[in-house]
Design an enzyme around this catalytic site. Structure first.
Site, PDB file in Angstrom:
ATOM      1  N   ARG A   1      32.304   0.418  47.523  1.00 39.77           N
ATOM      2  CA  ARG A   1      32.032   1.612  48.328  1.00 39.77           C
ATOM      3  C   ARG A   1      33.417   2.122  48.712  1.00 39.77           C
ATOM      4  O   ARG A   1      33.004   3.482  48.972  1.00 39.77           O
ATOM      5  CB  ARG A   1      31.043   1.095  49.641  1.00 39.77           C
TER       6      ARG A   1
ATOM      7  N   GLU B   1      31.476 -13.192  54.837  1.00 45.40           N
ATOM      8  CA  GLU B   1      30.665 -13.715  55.514  1.00 45.40           C
ATOM      9  C   GLU B   1      29.712 -14.427  54.760  1.00 45.40           C
ATOM     10  O   GLU B   1      28.787 -15.154  55.153  1.00 45.40           O
ATOM     11  CB  GLU B   1      29.959 -12.565  56.355  1.00 45.40           C
TER      12      GLU B   1
END
Length: 181
Positions: A63, A100
């Protein structure tokens, strides 16, 4: 165009339990559906860096490529892509990092940067900071410096922006979401 944090935040869709339970994914695709909001984001970043000493735009997979291409064009700077493993065709440098969700690797073309280059690193958001820190390590391996790391969103509860600042990487974001937002 005047920057409006509320407009930006209102167009970022929270997606609970994606990609795994307990994670709230911050989806920027609705932001890209609004030409006004997209122009607001791009113009805000362009104005911030138009007179800076930045020599290269570093865009982080995937992105970050969306903003990186716009800024590289508007600021007339070379675009350096930081990609997931196996996506670049020539000789690369590679750096492992924690996300994460687990461990990942980031690559950049060897020789894409050199001594004295000042890189603006871009991605959509700062979470744990792992991707940005891996890109910063690759930049330093080539003798260049991170001018600043910029993103649309900061997720301060995940600690990434703090880790980056602790590593002497200046950070700029357009908005932040706390865990309970």
């Amino acid at each position: 165009m005047i920057f409006d944090e509320y407009t930006i935040k209102s167009l970022i869709r929270p997606v609970p339990d994606f990609p795994k339970p307990g994670i709230v994914f911050r989806d920027i695709t609705p932001l890209y559906h609004s030409p006004r909001a997209m122009r607001m984001v791009a113009d805000s970043l362009i104005q911030r860096y138009v007179e800076s000493p930045v020599t290269h735009i570093g865009a982080i997979d995937a992105r970050g490529f969306l903003l990186g291409a716009v800024l590289a064009y508007e600021l007339n700077k070379p675009l350096v892509l930081f990609r997931k493993v196996g996506k670049l065709p020539a000789e690369t440098l590679c750096e492992a990092y924690e996300t994460e969700y687990g461990e990942a690797h980031l690559e950049v073309h060897k020789g894409a940067l050199g001594e004295g280059d000042q890189v603006l690193l871009l991605d959509d958001l700062i979470a744990t900071g792992g991707t940005f820190l891996a890109a910063a390590s690759l930049i330093k391996q080539m003798g260049a410096e991170v001018y600043e790391a910029a993103a649309i969103i900061d997720l301060p509860d995940l600690g990434g922006s703090r880790k980056m600042q602790d590593a002497d990487i200046p950070v700029f974001t357009l908005c932040a979401f706390e865990e309970n937002e």
